[in-house]
Write a protein that holds these residues in place. Structure first.
Motif, short mmCIF file in Angstrom:
data_model
loop_
_atom_site.label_atom_id
_atom_site.label_comp_id
_atom_site.label_asym_id
_atom_site.label_seq_id
_atom_site.Cartn_x
_atom_site.Cartn_y
_atom_site.Cartn_z
N ARG A 36 -3.51 3.68 -31.11
CA ARG A 36 -2.55 4.38 -30.26
C ARG A 36 -2.39 3.64 -28.94
O ARG A 36 -3.10 2.67 -28.67
N HIS A 86 -10.52 10.07 -27.68
CA HIS A 86 -10.59 9.27 -28.90
C HIS A 86 -11.91 9.56 -29.62
O HIS A 86 -12.81 10.18 -29.07
N THR A 144 -8.30 2.98 -39.56
CA THR A 144 -7.42 3.10 -38.41
C THR A 144 -6.90 4.52 -38.27
O THR A 144 -6.83 5.25 -39.24
N TYR A 145 -6.57 4.88 -37.05
CA TYR A 145 -5.86 6.14 -36.85
C TYR A 145 -4.86 5.96 -35.71
O TYR A 145 -5.05 5.17 -34.82
N CYS A 146 -3.77 6.72 -35.86
CA CYS A 146 -2.67 6.52 -34.92
C CYS A 146 -2.16 7.83 -34.33
O CYS A 146 -1.27 7.80 -33.51
N ASP A 159 -8.75 2.62 -33.24
CA ASP A 159 -7.71 3.45 -32.64
C ASP A 159 -6.56 2.53 -32.27
O ASP A 159 -6.73 1.60 -31.49
N ALA A 213 -14.98 4.49 -31.31
CA ALA A 213 -13.79 3.80 -31.84
C ALA A 213 -13.48 2.57 -31.00
O ALA A 213 -13.61 2.57 -29.79
N TYR A 232 -5.27 6.86 -25.91
CA TYR A 232 -6.68 6.52 -26.08
C TYR A 232 -7.52 7.10 -24.94
O TYR A 232 -8.56 7.71 -25.17
N TRP A 248 -10.60 0.10 -29.63
CA TRP A 248 -9.19 0.30 -29.31
C TRP A 248 -8.44 -1.02 -29.30
O TRP A 248 -8.79 -1.95 -28.58
#
Length: 119
Positions: A79, A88, A116-118, A77, A92, A84, A94
């Protein structure tokens, strides 16, 4: 020297993911204003509607779940902290996108798919 090349390669891969997240941010905001799918549809979307030409591999929810079950993937993650903490993906790791270049080489495994994720 080989270790340095490995760290550089890993950093480049992670940065490619982050570039993809940043580039897609504007499109994501536009898409949100268009027809919004239900929460079930959002969680089970198979692939993006368009095929990006940025060279970053996309995986479906099903592919990610299978890779996680086999211990072959890690979800990252990227973000900010407030996002977060608001919620989330379970398990994940961070690392805010502003710190990935510095922290990823020493914190992320080299033998797993990093997803990944945003947003």
């Amino acid at each position: 020297m080989t270790k340095a090349k490995g760290l550089l390669a890993m950093t480049l891969v992670v940065m490619a993911f982050l570039i993809s997240c940043t580039a897609r941010k504007d499109k994501t905001l536009e898409a949100r204003n268009a027809e919004k799918p239900s929460s079930v549809e959002r969680e089970t979307q198979a692939v993006p509607a368009e095929s990006p030409s940025d060279g970053v591999k996309r995986v479906t929810v099903e592919e990610l779940q299978a890779a996680l079950a086999r211990g072959e993937a890690l979800v990252l993650d990227v973000r900010n902290e407030a996002q977060y903490r608001a919620g989330h993906i379970a398990g994940a790791k961070w690392i805010p996108y502003t710190e990935v270049g510095e922290r990823a080489p020493r914190l992320l495994p080299r033998d797993k798919l990093i997803v990944t994720y945003c947003s």
